[in-house]
Design a protein around this motif. Structure first.
Motif, mmCIF file in Angstrom:
data_model
loop_
_atom_site.group_PDB
_atom_site.id
_atom_site.type_symbol
_atom_site.label_atom_id
_atom_site.label_comp_id
_atom_site.label_asym_id
_atom_site.label_seq_id
_atom_site.Cartn_x
_atom_site.Cartn_y
_atom_site.Cartn_z
ATOM 1 N N SER A 33 0.836 -1.211 0.000
ATOM 2 C CA SER A 33 0.000 0.000 0.000
ATOM 3 C C SER A 33 0.865 1.252 0.000
ATOM 4 N N ASN A 34 2.042 1.170 0.612
ATOM 5 C CA ASN A 34 2.953 2.320 0.630
ATOM 6 C C ASN A 34 3.734 2.459 -0.670
ATOM 7 N N GLU A 35 3.662 1.442 -1.527
ATOM 8 C CA GLU A 35 4.426 1.439 -2.783
ATOM 9 C C GLU A 35 3.543 1.679 -4.005
ATOM 10 N N LEU A 36 2.289 2.120 -3.781
ATOM 11 C CA LEU A 36 1.412 2.381 -4.934
ATOM 12 C C LEU A 36 2.033 3.502 -5.762
ATOM 13 N N PRO A 37 2.385 3.203 -7.018
ATOM 14 C CA PRO A 37 3.024 4.241 -7.833
ATOM 15 C C PRO A 37 2.072 5.422 -8.055
ATOM 16 N N PRO A 38 2.607 6.647 -8.084
ATOM 17 C CA PRO A 38 1.741 7.805 -8.336
ATOM 18 C C PRO A 38 1.193 7.767 -9.769
ATOM 19 N N VAL A 39 0.024 8.344 -9.930
ATOM 20 C CA VAL A 39 -0.573 8.444 -11.263
ATOM 21 C C VAL A 39 0.226 9.491 -12.051
ATOM 22 N N PRO A 40 0.561 9.201 -13.318
ATOM 23 C CA PRO A 40 1.329 10.166 -14.114
ATOM 24 C C PRO A 40 0.639 11.536 -14.181
ATOM 25 N N ALA A 41 1.442 12.571 -14.288
ATOM 26 C CA ALA A 41 0.958 13.952 -14.262
ATOM 27 C C ALA A 41 -0.120 14.223 -15.311
ATOM 28 N N GLU A 42 -0.010 13.577 -16.473
ATOM 29 C CA GLU A 42 -0.989 13.880 -17.540
ATOM 30 C C GLU A 42 -2.425 13.474 -17.164
ATOM 31 N N PHE A 43 -2.578 12.650 -16.127
ATOM 32 C CA PHE A 43 -3.915 12.249 -15.703
ATOM 33 C C PHE A 43 -4.438 13.077 -14.532
ATOM 34 N N GLU A 44 -3.539 13.844 -13.898
ATOM 35 C CA GLU A 44 -3.942 14.683 -12.768
ATOM 36 C C GLU A 44 -4.980 15.703 -13.237
ATOM 37 N N GLY A 45 -6.049 15.835 -12.483
ATOM 38 C CA GLY A 45 -7.078 16.807 -12.831
ATOM 39 C C GLY A 45 -7.949 16.391 -14.001
ATOM 40 N N HIS A 46 -7.879 15.114 -14.385
ATOM 41 C CA HIS A 46 -8.733 14.599 -15.473
ATOM 42 C C HIS A 46 -9.500 13.369 -14.987
ATOM 43 N N PRO A 47 -10.446 13.576 -14.071
ATOM 44 C CA PRO A 47 -11.171 12.436 -13.512
ATOM 45 C C PRO A 47 -11.960 11.646 -14.560
ATOM 46 N N GLU A 48 -12.263 12.276 -15.685
ATOM 47 C CA GLU A 48 -13.026 11.576 -16.733
ATOM 48 C C GLU A 48 -12.209 10.455 -17.379
ATOM 49 N N LEU A 49 -10.885 10.471 -17.191
ATOM 50 C CA LEU A 49 -10.034 9.430 -17.761
ATOM 51 C C LEU A 49 -9.933 8.197 -16.855
ATOM 52 N N ALA A 50 -10.386 8.350 -15.615
ATOM 53 C CA ALA A 50 -10.282 7.255 -14.649
ATOM 54 C C ALA A 50 -11.642 6.599 -14.469
ATOM 55 N N GLU A 51 -11.611 5.321 -14.120
ATOM 56 C CA GLU A 51 -12.843 4.576 -13.882
ATOM 57 C C GLU A 51 -12.935 4.225 -12.404
ATOM 58 N N ARG A 52 -14.066 4.534 -11.804
ATOM 59 C CA ARG A 52 -14.304 4.206 -10.391
ATOM 60 C C ARG A 52 -14.541 2.710 -10.289
ATOM 61 N N VAL A 53 -13.895 2.068 -9.325
ATOM 62 C CA VAL A 53 -14.108 0.644 -9.063
ATOM 63 C C VAL A 53 -15.206 0.556 -7.993
ATOM 64 N N VAL A 54 -16.435 0.368 -8.442
ATOM 65 C CA VAL A 54 -17.570 0.414 -7.514
ATOM 66 C C VAL A 54 -17.598 -0.783 -6.561
ATOM 67 N N GLU A 55 -16.873 -1.845 -6.895
ATOM 68 C CA GLU A 55 -16.804 -3.005 -5.998
ATOM 69 C C GLU A 55 -16.045 -2.683 -4.719
ATOM 70 N N CYS A 56 -15.275 -1.598 -4.734
ATOM 71 C CA CYS A 56 -14.516 -1.186 -3.551
ATOM 72 C C CYS A 56 -15.332 -0.189 -2.746
ATOM 73 N N GLN A 57 -15.353 -0.388 -1.420
ATOM 74 C CA GLN A 57 -16.038 0.560 -0.550
ATOM 75 C C GLN A 57 -15.325 1.904 -0.567
ATOM 76 N N SER A 58 -14.003 1.884 -0.653
ATOM 77 C CA SER A 58 -13.212 3.107 -0.716
ATOM 78 C C SER A 58 -13.207 3.634 -2.145
ATOM 79 N N PRO A 59 -13.015 4.951 -2.318
ATOM 80 C CA PRO A 59 -12.963 5.487 -3.681
ATOM 81 C C PRO A 59 -11.659 5.100 -4.390
ATOM 82 N N VAL A 60 -11.743 4.086 -5.220
ATOM 83 C CA VAL A 60 -10.600 3.603 -5.991
ATOM 84 C C VAL A 60 -10.882 3.890 -7.465
ATOM 85 N N TYR A 61 -9.879 4.442 -8.126
ATOM 86 C CA TYR A 61 -10.010 4.751 -9.551
ATOM 87 C C TYR A 61 -8.841 4.130 -10.285
ATOM 88 N N ILE A 62 -9.115 3.577 -11.473
ATOM 89 C CA ILE A 62 -8.021 3.015 -12.268
ATOM 90 C C ILE A 62 -8.023 3.617 -13.668
#
Length: 146
Positions: A33-62
């Motif tokens: 969990s401490n080694e989760l690589p950061p999301v590349p800068a080009e995706f920062e501020g573009h939530p429309e490019l990420a998909e919410r994993v609704v199976e997770c109780q926590s807000p997880v986006y891939i």
């Protein structure tokens, strides 16, 4: 689960877990969990490019990318307050990134059940990791079809 279908990156991660006594596996998950690589800068501020994993109780986006050579990169975000979920996201992001699209699609759907954590974490959390894997595979299929 068949050994041949599991790419070396994920097989290595699975071995890491299975070599540990069951009581120590949660600690390894927290290390991931401490080694989760950061999301590349080009995706920062573009939530429309990420998909919410609704199976997770926590807000997880891939976000899954497939480059011109058919190599996959998986990026994920998960809150630090959800270390188990974040650990699962990290395992998949690290294990999938660099694989070919075909290798990703061949990952057995039951991979999350095979890493020796089914007694250490709730079935809901395992279902969340399974959801991440299914969505990653679906995104790869969609990108190949595009």
């Amino acid at each position: 689960m068949t050994e041949t279908a599991l790419p070396a990156s994920l097989a290595g991660i699975r071995e890491e877990f299975l070599e540990l006594p069951e009581s120590d596996r949660l600690q390894l998950l927290l290390e991931f969990s401490n080694e989760l690589p950061p999301v590349p800068a080009e995706f920062e501020g573009h939530p429309e490019l990420a998909e919410r994993v609704v199976e997770c109780q926590s807000p997880v986006y891939i976000i899954v990318e497939v480059d011109d050579d058919g190599r996959v990169a998986m990026h994920a975000t998960a809150p630090r307050e959800a270390p188990t979920t974040r650990g699962f996201a990290s395992i998949l992001a690290q294990g999938i990134t660099g694989l070919s699209a075909e290798e990703v699609l061949a990952i057995p759907d039951d991979f999350p059940q095979s890493i020796g954590l089914t007694r250490a974490v709730s079935p809901l959390r395992i279902a969340g990791m399974t959801g991440m894997l299914m969505r990653a595979k679906r995104q790869v299929r969609a990108k190949l079809a595009a």
